[in-house]
Write a protein that holds these residues in place. Structure first.
Motif, PDB file in Angstrom:
ATOM      1  N   LEU A   1       6.681  -4.804  17.405  1.00 52.25           N
ATOM      2  CA  LEU A   1       6.936  -5.732  18.511  1.00 52.25           C
ATOM      3  C   LEU A   1       5.684  -6.536  18.847  1.00 52.25           C
ATOM      4  O   LEU A   1       5.775  -7.736  19.116  1.00 52.25           O
ATOM      5  N   LYS A   2       4.529  -5.882  18.851  1.00 50.42           N
ATOM      6  CA  LYS A   2       3.281  -6.587  19.145  1.00 50.42           C
ATOM      7  C   LYS A   2       3.024  -7.677  18.115  1.00 50.42           C
ATOM      8  O   LYS A   2       2.627  -8.790  18.461  1.00 50.42           O
TER       9      LYS A   2
ATOM     10  N   ALA B   1       5.313  -9.181  16.208  1.00 51.48           N
ATOM     11  CA  ALA B   1       6.315 -10.227  16.381  1.00 51.48           C
ATOM     12  C   ALA B   1       5.984 -11.104  17.588  1.00 51.48           C
ATOM     13  O   ALA B   1       6.183 -12.322  17.546  1.00 51.48           O
ATOM     14  N   HIS B   2       5.461 -10.510  18.627  1.00 51.16           N
ATOM     15  CA  HIS B   2       5.113 -11.274  19.827  1.00 51.16           C
ATOM     16  C   HIS B   2       3.892 -12.159  19.585  1.00 51.16           C
ATOM     17  O   HIS B   2       3.787 -13.241  20.158  1.00 51.16           O
TER      18      HIS B   2
ATOM     19  N   SER C   1       5.449 -15.234  17.419  1.00 55.59           N
ATOM     20  CA  SER C   1       6.228 -16.102  18.293  1.00 55.59           C
ATOM     21  C   SER C   1       6.679 -15.289  19.502  1.00 55.59           C
ATOM     22  O   SER C   1       6.991 -14.103  19.354  1.00 55.59           O
ATOM     23  N   PRO C   2       6.702 -15.898  20.677  1.00 59.58           N
ATOM     24  CA  PRO C   2       7.029 -15.141  21.896  1.00 59.58           C
ATOM     25  C   PRO C   2       8.412 -14.484  21.823  1.00 59.58           C
ATOM     26  O   PRO C   2       9.362 -15.052  21.307  1.00 59.58           O
ATOM     27  N   LEU C   3       8.479 -13.259  22.332  1.00 56.68           N
ATOM     28  CA  LEU C   3       9.748 -12.535  22.379  1.00 56.68           C
ATOM     29  C   LEU C   3      10.592 -13.051  23.535  1.00 56.68           C
ATOM     30  O   LEU C   3      10.070 -13.592  24.506  1.00 56.68           O
ATOM     31  N   GLU C   4      11.907 -12.859  23.415  1.00 59.42           N
ATOM     32  CA  GLU C   4      12.790 -13.217  24.523  1.00 59.42           C
ATOM     33  C   GLU C   4      12.526 -12.321  25.719  1.00 59.42           C
ATOM     34  O   GLU C   4      12.575 -12.764  26.860  1.00 59.42           O
ATOM     35  N   ASN C   5      12.266 -11.031  25.444  1.00 61.26           N
ATOM     36  CA  ASN C   5      12.055 -10.068  26.512  1.00 61.26           C
ATOM     37  C   ASN C   5      10.736  -9.324  26.285  1.00 61.26           C
ATOM     38  O   ASN C   5      10.725  -8.243  25.707  1.00 61.26           O
ATOM     39  N   PRO C   6       9.618  -9.883  26.760  1.00 61.94           N
ATOM     40  CA  PRO C   6       8.328  -9.239  26.530  1.00 61.94           C
ATOM     41  C   PRO C   6       8.157  -7.931  27.310  1.00 61.94           C
ATOM     42  O   PRO C   6       7.235  -7.170  27.041  1.00 61.94           O
TER      43      PRO C   6
ATOM     44  N   GLN D   1       9.902  -5.446  26.934  1.00 56.67           N
ATOM     45  CA  GLN D   1      10.138  -4.389  25.942  1.00 56.67           C
ATOM     46  C   GLN D   1       8.833  -3.760  25.503  1.00 56.67           C
ATOM     47  O   GLN D   1       8.768  -2.548  25.283  1.00 56.67           O
ATOM     48  N   ILE D   2       7.796  -4.566  25.356  1.00 57.14           N
ATOM     49  CA  ILE D   2       6.506  -4.066  24.893  1.00 57.14           C
ATOM     50  C   ILE D   2       5.975  -3.028  25.878  1.00 57.14           C
ATOM     51  O   ILE D   2       5.551  -1.942  25.483  1.00 57.14           O
TER      52      ILE D   2
END
Length: 63
Positions: A28-29, A31-32, A35-40, A42-43
């Protein structure tokens, strides 16, 4: 994952779950960062789950 769920698991299951959640956290880190995640949020959630599992493992070691 809630603390009550974590307490029910065995040590081997906790170690397996810890490695799985650490891997998903690093994915997740990465991927973020790309490009920005839809729901950060989650991290943060996964990071706290890793801490909960690690704390439970340490607590069981000391007993």
């Amino acid at each position: 994952m809630k603390q009550s769920e974590i307490k029910e698991l065995s040590v081997a299951e906790l170690q397996e779950k810890l490695s799985e959640t650490k891997k998903s956290y690093s994915d997740l880190k990465l991927a973020h960062a790309i490009s920005p995640l839809e729901n950060p949020i989650q991290i943060r959630s996964i990071r706290r789950t890793v801490a909960r599992i690690a704390t439970e493992l340490t607590k069981r070691e000391l007993q």
